[in-house]
Design a protein around this motif. Structure first.
Motif, PDB file in Angstrom:
ATOM      1  N   ALA A  99       0.866  -1.182   0.000  1.00 13.70           N
ATOM      2  CA  ALA A  99       0.000   0.000   0.000  1.00 13.70           C
ATOM      3  C   ALA A  99       0.901   1.230   0.000  1.00 13.70           C
ATOM      4  CB  ALA A  99      -0.899   0.002   1.231  1.00 13.70           C
ATOM      5  N   LEU A 100       0.371   2.347  -0.464  1.00 13.92           N
ATOM      6  CA  LEU A 100       1.167   3.569  -0.534  1.00 13.92           C
ATOM      7  C   LEU A 100       0.279   4.785  -0.392  1.00 13.92           C
ATOM      8  CD1 LEU A 100       2.107   4.301  -4.238  1.00 13.92           C
ATOM      9  CD2 LEU A 100       0.313   2.752  -3.563  1.00 13.92           C
ATOM     10  N   ASN A 101       0.897   5.892  -0.039  1.00 13.60           N
ATOM     11  CA  ASN A 101       0.181   7.158   0.024  1.00 13.60           C
ATOM     12  C   ASN A 101       1.194   8.272   0.227  1.00 13.60           C
ATOM     13  OD1 ASN A 101      -1.940   8.990   0.004  1.00 13.60           O
ATOM     14  ND2 ASN A 101      -3.197   7.759   1.379  1.00 13.60           N
ATOM     15  N   ALA A 102       0.688   9.481   0.356  1.00 13.29           N
ATOM     16  CA  ALA A 102       1.543  10.646   0.556  1.00 13.29           C
ATOM     17  C   ALA A 102       0.717  11.760   1.174  1.00 13.29           C
ATOM     18  CB  ALA A 102       2.128  11.105  -0.780  1.00 13.29           C
ATOM     19  N   SER A 105       2.395  19.168   3.924  1.00  9.94           N
ATOM     20  CA  SER A 105       2.084  20.202   4.915  1.00  9.94           C
ATOM     21  C   SER A 105       2.800  21.485   4.497  1.00  9.94           C
ATOM     22  CB  SER A 105       2.551  19.765   6.311  1.00  9.94           C
ATOM     23  OG  SER A 105       3.960  19.860   6.414  1.00  9.94           O
ATOM     24  N   GLN A 106       2.803  22.449   5.384  1.00 12.66           N
ATOM     25  CA  GLN A 106       3.522  23.686   5.094  1.00 12.66           C
ATOM     26  C   GLN A 106       5.025  23.448   4.997  1.00 12.66           C
ATOM     27  OE1 GLN A 106       1.019  23.578   7.353  1.00 12.66           O
ATOM     28  NE2 GLN A 106      -0.307  25.341   7.038  1.00 12.66           N
ATOM     29  N   ASP A 107       5.531  22.460   5.728  1.00 13.02           N
ATOM     30  CA  ASP A 107       6.978  22.276   5.852  1.00 13.02           C
ATOM     31  C   ASP A 107       7.569  21.105   5.087  1.00 13.02           C
ATOM     32  OD1 ASP A 107       7.474  24.400   7.746  1.00 13.02           O
ATOM     33  OD2 ASP A 107       6.354  23.197   9.182  1.00 13.02           O
ATOM     34  N   ARG A 108       6.748  20.144   4.674  1.00  9.23           N
ATOM     35  CA  ARG A 108       7.325  18.948   4.078  1.00  9.23           C
ATOM     36  C   ARG A 108       6.313  18.199   3.225  1.00  9.23           C
ATOM     37  NH1 ARG A 108       3.691  15.853   5.353  1.00  9.23           N
ATOM     38  NH2 ARG A 108       3.035  15.503   7.454  1.00  9.23           N
ATOM     39  N   THR A 109       6.866  17.311   2.377  1.00 11.48           N
ATOM     40  CA  THR A 109       6.054  16.378   1.601  1.00 11.48           C
ATOM     41  C   THR A 109       6.554  14.981   1.937  1.00 11.48           C
ATOM     42  OG1 THR A 109       5.817  18.013  -0.158  1.00 11.48           O
ATOM     43  CG2 THR A 109       5.260  15.742  -0.706  1.00 11.48           C
ATOM     44  N   PHE A 110       5.626  14.072   2.208  1.00 16.80           N
ATOM     45  CA  PHE A 110       5.960  12.758   2.747  1.00 16.80           C
ATOM     46  C   PHE A 110       5.320  11.667   1.895  1.00 16.80           C
ATOM     47  CE2 PHE A 110       4.839   9.296   5.765  1.00 16.80           C
ATOM     48  CZ  PHE A 110       6.116   8.964   6.197  1.00 16.80           C
ATOM     49  N   TYR A 111       6.136  10.712   1.461  1.00 14.34           N
ATOM     50  CA  TYR A 111       5.664   9.556   0.694  1.00 14.34           C
ATOM     51  C   TYR A 111       5.977   8.289   1.478  1.00 14.34           C
ATOM     52  CZ  TYR A 111       5.629  12.685  -3.350  1.00 14.34           C
ATOM     53  OH  TYR A 111       5.382  13.714  -4.211  1.00 14.34           O
ATOM     54  N   TYR A 112       5.109   7.285   1.358  1.00 16.22           N
ATOM     55  CA  TYR A 112       5.442   6.004   1.981  1.00 16.22           C
ATOM     56  C   TYR A 112       4.880   4.837   1.185  1.00 16.22           C
ATOM     57  CZ  TYR A 112       0.690   5.679   3.921  1.00 16.22           C
ATOM     58  OH  TYR A 112      -0.670   5.599   4.072  1.00 16.22           O
ATOM     59  N   GLU A 113       5.590   3.721   1.313  1.00 13.40           N
ATOM     60  CA  GLU A 113       5.152   2.441   0.777  1.00 13.40           C
ATOM     61  C   GLU A 113       5.262   1.414   1.898  1.00 13.40           C
ATOM     62  OE1 GLU A 113       6.419   5.073  -2.183  1.00 13.40           O
ATOM     63  OE2 GLU A 113       7.893   3.975  -1.003  1.00 13.40           O
ATOM     64  N   LEU A 114       4.221   0.628   2.082  1.00 14.23           N
ATOM     65  CA  LEU A 114       4.229  -0.496   3.018  1.00 14.23           C
ATOM     66  C   LEU A 114       4.214  -1.757   2.172  1.00 14.23           C
ATOM     67  CD1 LEU A 114       1.500   0.826   5.472  1.00 14.23           C
ATOM     68  CD2 LEU A 114       3.971   1.039   5.695  1.00 14.23           C
ATOM     69  N   LEU A 115       5.209  -2.620   2.387  1.00 10.45           N
ATOM     70  CA  LEU A 115       5.403  -3.771   1.510  1.00 10.45           C
ATOM     71  C   LEU A 115       5.781  -5.012   2.310  1.00 10.45           C
ATOM     72  CD1 LEU A 115       7.588  -1.835  -1.039  1.00 10.45           C
ATOM     73  CD2 LEU A 115       5.481  -3.023  -1.668  1.00 10.45           C
ATOM     74  N   PRO A 116       5.602  -6.203   1.700  1.00  8.17           N
ATOM     75  CA  PRO A 116       6.194  -7.391   2.310  1.00  8.17           C
ATOM     76  C   PRO A 116       7.711  -7.181   2.424  1.00  8.17           C
ATOM     77  CG  PRO A 116       4.679  -7.999   0.557  1.00  8.17           C
ATOM     78  CD  PRO A 116       4.848  -6.513   0.485  1.00  8.17           C
ATOM     79  N   ALA A 117       8.310  -7.730   3.463  1.00  3.77           N
ATOM     80  CA  ALA A 117       9.726  -7.466   3.752  1.00  3.77           C
ATOM     81  C   ALA A 117      10.650  -7.811   2.586  1.00  3.77           C
ATOM     82  CB  ALA A 117      10.148  -8.224   5.007  1.00  3.77           C
ATOM     83  N   ASN A 118      10.272  -8.792   1.781  1.00  5.01           N
ATOM     84  CA  ASN A 118      11.144  -9.175   0.666  1.00  5.01           C
ATOM     85  C   ASN A 118      11.049  -8.209  -0.517  1.00  5.01           C
ATOM     86  OD1 ASN A 118       8.625  -9.869  -0.301  1.00  5.01           O
ATOM     87  ND2 ASN A 118       9.195 -11.949  -0.916  1.00  5.01           N
ATOM     88  N   GLN A 119      10.283  -7.131  -0.363  1.00  4.65           N
ATOM     89  CA  GLN A 119      10.119  -6.150  -1.443  1.00  4.65           C
ATOM     90  C   GLN A 119      10.788  -4.806  -1.125  1.00  4.65           C
ATOM     91  OE1 GLN A 119       8.759  -6.788  -4.473  1.00  4.65           O
ATOM     92  NE2 GLN A 119       8.643  -8.906  -3.769  1.00  4.65           N
ATOM     93  N   LEU A 120      11.736  -4.815  -0.202  1.00  9.05           N
ATOM     94  CA  LEU A 120      12.437  -3.577   0.164  1.00  9.05           C
ATOM     95  C   LEU A 120      13.066  -2.909  -1.054  1.00  9.05           C
ATOM     96  CD1 LEU A 120      13.653  -1.524   2.143  1.00  9.05           C
ATOM     97  CD2 LEU A 120      15.519  -3.156   2.550  1.00  9.05           C
TER      98      LEU A 120
END
Length: 201
Positions: A99-102, A105-120
């Motif tokens: 899963a992913l999202n982003a 805010s006023q100070d930063r932009t943040f992205y993330y991905e949550l994955l099975p550990a073997n998909q680092l």
């Protein structure tokens, strides 16, 4: 009055108890030769990995005549890159069971991905593509401009009290770049040319 004092005291004691029990999070922090700062935390309680990227770019970094660019780029940088076809970014993650999202805010932009550990490696590769090789093209700009407009309609324009943050910010900050909300102005996004988006990247 005595009951209120006892309730307040109990609340303070409970909060202190929870704070005292908070586990310490061990992590490594280092800087790569290219200047990228890395914070690494290992937790093996579940076979998952979170890849997160935080850019110190938010609405405070925008031109006053082009507000909303940072938030717009939050969306635009899902469009693809030199090595990820348009619209494929999400598919790489969901096909790997992630899963992913982003958010911006006023100070930063943040992205993330949550994955099975073997998909680092997949998560790191996609973030490197976003960082180094994003494609800023008119088709993506046009698509994401409409997405952001719809987001503003849903979250601000057509919601009771949806404009309260915008109104508070413009009254609380007269000169500071916090005086506009990260969603920015749709007029500014409509007026911006492709070259301006490329320059912001």
């Amino acid at each position: 009055m005595k009951k209120q004092f006892l309730l307040l005291s109990a609340g303070v004691l409970a909060a202190c108890s929870v704070w005292a029990q908070a586990p310490k999070v061990n992590f490594e922090k280092y800087t790569l030769p290219n200047g990228l700062k890395v914070i690494l935390h290992r937790d093996t309680t579940a076979p998952v990995v979170a890849v997160t990227t935080l850019y110190h770019v938010g609405s405070k970094n925008e031109d006053t005549a082009r507000t909303g660019f940072a938030h717009f780029f939050e969306h635009l940088l899902f469009e693809g890159s030199e090595n990820v076809k348009r619209g494929e970014f999400d598919k790489y993650i969901t096909n790997a069971g992630g899963a992913l999202n982003a958010n911006t805010s006023q100070d930063r932009t943040f992205y993330y991905e949550l994955l099975p550990a073997n998909q680092l490696k997949l998560g790191l590769w996609l973030e490197s593509e976003r960082m180094m090789h994003a494609k800023i093209e008119q088709v993506g700009v046009n698509t994401q401009r409409e997405v952001v407009k719809e987001e503003k309609r849903q979250r601000v324009d057509n919601r009771p009290y949806g404009s309260i943050l915008t109104e508070i910010l413009k009254r609380a900050y007269r000169e500071h770049p916090y005086r506009w909300a990260p969603i920015g102005s749709m007029d500014h996004l409509n007026a911006a040319a492709l070259d301006e988006f490329i320059a912001f990247y």
